[in-house]
Motif scaffolding. Structure first.
Motif, PDB file in Angstrom:
ATOM      1  N   PRO A  45       0.224   7.662   2.767  1.00  0.00           N
ATOM      2  CA  PRO A  45       1.659   7.379   2.840  1.00  0.00           C
ATOM      3  C   PRO A  45       2.025   5.993   2.321  1.00  0.00           C
ATOM      4  O   PRO A  45       3.151   5.766   1.891  1.00  0.00           O
ATOM      5  N   CYS A  46       1.062   5.074   2.337  1.00  0.00           N
ATOM      6  CA  CYS A  46       1.345   3.721   1.832  1.00  0.00           C
ATOM      7  C   CYS A  46       1.637   3.745   0.334  1.00  0.00           C
ATOM      8  O   CYS A  46       2.466   2.961  -0.154  1.00  0.00           O
ATOM      9  N   PRO A  90       8.751  -6.904   1.218  1.00  0.00           N
ATOM     10  CA  PRO A  90       8.934  -6.597   2.640  1.00  0.00           C
ATOM     11  C   PRO A  90       7.934  -5.518   3.059  1.00  0.00           C
ATOM     12  O   PRO A  90       8.293  -4.360   3.282  1.00  0.00           O
ATOM     13  N   THR A  91       6.667  -5.892   3.134  1.00  0.00           N
ATOM     14  CA  THR A  91       5.599  -4.907   3.350  1.00  0.00           C
ATOM     15  C   THR A  91       5.751  -4.150   4.660  1.00  0.00           C
ATOM     16  O   THR A  91       5.349  -2.989   4.757  1.00  0.00           O
ATOM     17  N   GLU A  92       6.344  -4.816   5.676  1.00  0.00           N
ATOM     18  CA  GLU A  92       6.498  -4.123   6.954  1.00  0.00           C
ATOM     19  C   GLU A  92       7.502  -2.976   6.846  1.00  0.00           C
ATOM     20  O   GLU A  92       7.493  -2.053   7.665  1.00  0.00           O
ATOM     21  N   GLU A  93       8.349  -3.023   5.818  1.00  0.00           N
ATOM     22  CA  GLU A  93       9.303  -1.937   5.597  1.00  0.00           C
ATOM     23  C   GLU A  93       8.769  -0.927   4.582  1.00  0.00           C
ATOM     24  O   GLU A  93       9.244   0.209   4.533  1.00  0.00           O
ATOM     25  N   LEU A  94       7.798  -1.329   3.783  1.00  0.00           N
ATOM     26  CA  LEU A  94       7.279  -0.464   2.727  1.00  0.00           C
ATOM     27  C   LEU A  94       5.878   0.021   3.093  1.00  0.00           C
ATOM     28  O   LEU A  94       5.719   0.836   3.983  1.00  0.00           O
ATOM     29  N   CYS A  95       4.860  -0.479   2.401  1.00  0.00           N
ATOM     30  CA  CYS A  95       3.505   0.066   2.556  1.00  0.00           C
ATOM     31  C   CYS A  95       2.954  -0.069   3.969  1.00  0.00           C
ATOM     32  O   CYS A  95       2.431   0.898   4.544  1.00  0.00           O
ATOM     33  N   GLU A  96       3.057  -1.255   4.559  1.00  0.00           N
ATOM     34  CA  GLU A  96       2.510  -1.451   5.906  1.00  0.00           C
ATOM     35  C   GLU A  96       3.312  -0.665   6.940  1.00  0.00           C
ATOM     36  O   GLU A  96       2.761  -0.186   7.941  1.00  0.00           O
ATOM     37  N   GLY A  97       4.600  -0.520   6.676  1.00  0.00           N
ATOM     38  CA  GLY A  97       5.426   0.260   7.580  1.00  0.00           C
ATOM     39  C   GLY A  97       5.046   1.730   7.593  1.00  0.00           C
ATOM     40  O   GLY A  97       5.280   2.444   8.573  1.00  0.00           O
ATOM     41  N   ALA A  98       4.441   2.200   6.479  1.00  0.00           N
ATOM     42  CA  ALA A  98       4.033   3.611   6.379  1.00  0.00           C
ATOM     43  C   ALA A  98       2.585   3.847   6.792  1.00  0.00           C
ATOM     44  O   ALA A  98       2.138   4.992   6.850  1.00  0.00           O
ATOM     45  N   CYS A  99       1.846   2.782   7.078  1.00  0.00           N
ATOM     46  CA  CYS A  99       0.418   2.907   7.396  1.00  0.00           C
ATOM     47  C   CYS A  99       0.209   3.785   8.632  1.00  0.00           C
ATOM     48  O   CYS A  99       0.888   3.618   9.658  1.00  0.00           O
ATOM     49  N   VAL A 100      -0.739   4.708   8.548  1.00  0.00           N
ATOM     50  CA  VAL A 100      -0.989   5.635   9.653  1.00  0.00           C
ATOM     51  C   VAL A 100      -1.523   4.927  10.892  1.00  0.00           C
ATOM     52  O   VAL A 100      -1.477   5.474  11.992  1.00  0.00           O
ATOM     53  N   LEU A 101      -2.033   3.703  10.739  1.00  0.00           N
ATOM     54  CA  LEU A 101      -2.576   2.978  11.884  1.00  0.00           C
ATOM     55  C   LEU A 101      -1.493   2.362  12.764  1.00  0.00           C
ATOM     56  O   LEU A 101      -1.806   1.811  13.820  1.00  0.00           O
ATOM     57  N   ASN A 102      -0.227   2.436  12.328  1.00  0.00           N
ATOM     58  CA  ASN A 102       0.854   1.887  13.150  1.00  0.00           C
ATOM     59  C   ASN A 102       0.890   2.524  14.529  1.00  0.00           C
ATOM     60  O   ASN A 102       1.234   1.871  15.519  1.00  0.00           O
ATOM     61  N   ASP A 103       0.543   3.793  14.602  1.00  0.00           N
ATOM     62  CA  ASP A 103       0.600   4.503  15.881  1.00  0.00           C
ATOM     63  C   ASP A 103      -0.626   4.251  16.751  1.00  0.00           C
ATOM     64  O   ASP A 103      -0.596   4.525  17.964  1.00  0.00           O
ATOM     65  N   ALA A 104      -1.689   3.727  16.158  1.00  0.00           N
ATOM     66  CA  ALA A 104      -2.940   3.563  16.903  1.00  0.00           C
ATOM     67  C   ALA A 104      -3.233   2.107  17.248  1.00  0.00           C
ATOM     68  O   ALA A 104      -3.704   1.805  18.346  1.00  0.00           O
ATOM     69  N   SER A 105      -2.991   1.204  16.310  1.00  0.00           N
ATOM     70  CA  SER A 105      -3.309  -0.200  16.560  1.00  0.00           C
ATOM     71  C   SER A 105      -2.314  -1.075  15.801  1.00  0.00           C
ATOM     72  O   SER A 105      -1.161  -1.193  16.173  1.00  0.00           O
ATOM     73  N   ALA A 106      -2.765  -1.650  14.715  1.00  0.00           N
ATOM     74  CA  ALA A 106      -1.902  -2.460  13.851  1.00  0.00           C
ATOM     75  C   ALA A 106      -2.120  -1.995  12.418  1.00  0.00           C
ATOM     76  O   ALA A 106      -3.224  -1.579  12.052  1.00  0.00           O
ATOM     77  N   PRO A 107      -1.085  -2.026  11.584  1.00  0.00           N
ATOM     78  CA  PRO A 107      -1.246  -1.585  10.203  1.00  0.00           C
ATOM     79  C   PRO A 107      -2.199  -2.489   9.440  1.00  0.00           C
ATOM     80  O   PRO A 107      -2.403  -3.648   9.803  1.00  0.00           O
ATOM     81  N   ILE A 108      -2.796  -1.937   8.398  1.00  0.00           N
ATOM     82  CA  ILE A 108      -3.630  -2.752   7.508  1.00  0.00           C
ATOM     83  C   ILE A 108      -2.757  -3.841   6.884  1.00  0.00           C
ATOM     84  O   ILE A 108      -1.617  -3.593   6.486  1.00  0.00           O
ATOM     85  N   GLN A 109      -3.292  -5.039   6.792  1.00  0.00           N
ATOM     86  CA  GLN A 109      -2.541  -6.147   6.190  1.00  0.00           C
ATOM     87  C   GLN A 109      -2.594  -6.017   4.657  1.00  0.00           C
ATOM     88  O   GLN A 109      -3.277  -6.779   3.970  1.00  0.00           O
ATOM     89  N   ILE A 110      -1.840  -5.052   4.160  1.00  0.00           N
ATOM     90  CA  ILE A 110      -1.908  -4.713   2.735  1.00  0.00           C
ATOM     91  C   ILE A 110      -1.442  -5.875   1.865  1.00  0.00           C
ATOM     92  O   ILE A 110      -2.051  -6.169   0.831  1.00  0.00           O
ATOM     93  N   GLY A 111      -0.380  -6.547   2.278  1.00  0.00           N
ATOM     94  CA  GLY A 111       0.120  -7.667   1.486  1.00  0.00           C
ATOM     95  C   GLY A 111      -0.910  -8.766   1.328  1.00  0.00           C
ATOM     96  O   GLY A 111      -1.118  -9.290   0.226  1.00  0.00           O
ATOM     97  N   LEU A 112      -1.565  -9.128   2.424  1.00  0.00           N
ATOM     98  CA  LEU A 112      -2.580 -10.184   2.358  1.00  0.00           C
ATOM     99  C   LEU A 112      -3.795  -9.747   1.541  1.00  0.00           C
ATOM    100  O   LEU A 112      -4.402 -10.556   0.826  1.00  0.00           O
ATOM    101  N   LEU A 113      -4.179  -8.476   1.630  1.00  0.00           N
ATOM    102  CA  LEU A 113      -5.290  -7.978   0.820  1.00  0.00           C
ATOM    103  C   LEU A 113      -4.911  -7.969  -0.665  1.00  0.00           C
ATOM    104  O   LEU A 113      -5.733  -8.301  -1.528  1.00  0.00           O
ATOM    105  N   GLN A 114      -3.673  -7.603  -0.953  1.00  0.00           N
ATOM    106  CA  GLN A 114      -3.213  -7.649  -2.346  1.00  0.00           C
ATOM    107  C   GLN A 114      -3.225  -9.078  -2.861  1.00  0.00           C
ATOM    108  O   GLN A 114      -3.626  -9.342  -4.003  1.00  0.00           O
ATOM    109  N   ARG A 115      -2.819  -9.998  -2.024  1.00  0.00           N
ATOM    110  CA  ARG A 115      -2.856 -11.409  -2.412  1.00  0.00           C
ATOM    111  C   ARG A 115      -4.296 -11.870  -2.643  1.00  0.00           C
ATOM    112  O   ARG A 115      -4.581 -12.601  -3.598  1.00  0.00           O
TER     113      ARG A 115
END
Length: 463
Positions: A45-46, A90-115
């Motif tokens: 979904p990300c 605004p990753t929390e509204e886009l890719c990180e907001g769609a991360c499946v881990l939001n319901d289990a723990s914390a989303p992957i820090q996609i923005g920081l990994l991209q950086r």
């Protein structure tokens, strides 16, 4: 009334410290640990949530296996300004907001990994792509911001001769001049500009289309044109006192901090920022770091109606910015010397009516006027549109918003395509850097299909 302390020189060392990048990047250990948290979803979904459709699980897997060239290539393949977007999306509204881990723990820090991956490419001076075989076709790109750079890169990779006409001294547009350095250092944007130049695209800076070269000349000389000129400075807000000393344009204020030690001195001052969008937030946090004693954002609606991203709002609060909701500026007051002393405001209330933009309509509360003591006022109520330039090309537009085909971004002149802020408005999407990048790509692909209909339209190849 002036609350400022005795003026103190803003030293280069203080400036460099205050405007250094605020959020640290990931360490190698941190990047590997974070990438190993990813589930590498098959139907991720990300990816769907990213306007440029970066294959996020793929680049994260490459980080986990220490293939940073592969990770950076995957990112930049989809997003020509992926290094900047790693910082400003605004990753929390886009890719990180769609991360499946939001319901289990914390989303992957996609923005920081991209950086992390794109920072490696910058530090390694990596050349990730190569130009395509020359086609003989020439395309002019008007404006060297994210949308224009994205279009130019895709076209250069397909073998087109591309010339970018940029009115400023440096290309990169908003990323180079308009986003505060402590969120997006100018060097990041200029690296993305350099990547486009290395593919053979020519960038003519300091050339204003419509003044230094006419629209007719471009239409005659080029096979296609991409209009990506963005918008101008903040327009007048139409209240008394705008001409006073101490009234600043938000965009010009931020620009000064991007190009060196600014001439604006806000040390010890009380500053009012009028507006509540992302530019207003940047102006407010910029004022704090320029030494202001107090910064208030003045907005005629409430928190729910403000257009700034949530993470921008939270950052501003952390910086100590105060918010005056339901407050409308009526007049800027000055002393006999012409210096700002107060901002006259009136309290507002929201009616039950909804405006054209879908937000509740505010109205003044009778007799609620008051004076707010300030030393400086920063206006951030939007930007002027490029109506003169649009009309030089003879394009259909609605109040400066160019009308385009929703898929190809072709305008009323089939030779001209328009992307980025120049088509933003009237309900068309959000003015995000990542959206502008995708529009530039889409326009480039449409030009390829138009001029090279017989060819495979997979753009370029990675090195």
């Amino acid at each position: 009334m002036n609350h400022s302390s005795p003026i103190t020189a803003f030293s280069p060392d203080m400036f460099m410290h205050n405007f250094a990048e605020a959020e640290p990047g990931l360490s190698r250990k941190g990047a590997v640990e974070e990438s190993n948290r990813c589930l590498y979803c098959y139907d991720a979904p990300c990816i769907k949530a990213c306007p440029t459709s970066i294959n996020i699980p793929s680049f994260i897997k490459r980080i986990a296996t220490d293939n940073l060239r592969g990770a950076a290539t995957t990112i930049m393949e989809s997003n020509p300004v992926g290094a900047s977007c790693a910082r400003v999306c605004p990753t929390e509204e886009l890719c990180e907001g769609a991360c499946v881990l939001n319901d289990a723990s914390a989303p992957i820090q996609i923005g920081l990994l991209q950086r992390y991956a794109t920072d490696w490419a910058i530090a390694s001076n990596a050349e990730l792509f190569q130009p395509g075989q020359r086609t003989g076709y020439k395309v002019a790109v008007v404006g060297g911001g994210p949308a224009g750079l994205s279009a130019a890169r895709e076209l250069a990779r397909k073998g087109f001769d591309v010339v970018i006409y940029e009115a400023r001294d440096l290309a990169g547009g908003l990323d180079t001049y308009g986003i505060v350095s402590f969120r997006l250092p100018q060097s990041i944007s200029l690296w993305e500009v350099e990547q486009v130049q290395k593919l053979g695209a020519e960038i003519k800076t300091g050339v204003r289309v419509g003044t230094d070269i006419s629209a007719d000349e471009l239409l005659e000389q080029y096979d296609a044109i991409v209009l990506a000129a963005g918008m101008g400075y903040v327009p007048p807000i139409g209240i008394e006192g705008e001409q006073l000393d101490g009234v600043y344009d938000a965009i010009k204020l931020v620009e000064q901090t991007k190009t060196g030690l600014p001439s604006v001195n806000l040390i010890g001052q009380h500053v009012a920022v009028i507006g509540a969008g992302n530019t207003a937030i940047d102006a407010a946090t910029c004022s704090v770091r320029l030494g202001a004693a107090n910064v208030k954002m003045i907005y005629r609606r409430t928190r729910e109606e403000m257009t700034a991203y949530d993470f921008e709002y939270e950052f501003a609060k952390q910086e100590g910015v105060e918010f005056r909701w339901l407050t409308l500026p009526k007049r800027i007051v000055g002393d006999e010397s012409g210096k700002v002393t107060h901002l006259e405001c009136v309290q507002m209330t929201l009616t039950g009516e909804t405006g054209k933009d879908g937000r509740l309509v505010p109205m003044p509360v009778a007799g609620s006027e008051f004076l707010l003591p300030v030393d400086a006022v920063v206006t951030a109520i939007g930007q002027e549109r490029q109506k003169g330039l649009i009309e030089q090309f003879g394009l259909h537009h609605a109040w400066g918003v160019v009308e385009v085909d929703d898929v190809t971004y072709q305008t009323s002149n089939p030779k001209v395509y328009a992307v980025g802020d120049i088509i933003f408005g009237s309900g068309r999407g959000e003015a995000m850097v990542v959206s502008a990048a995708q529009q530039g790509k889409d326009a480039a692909h449409a030009i390829v299909r138009q001029l090279l209909p017989q060819q495979d339209h997979v753009i370029g190849s990675a090195m």
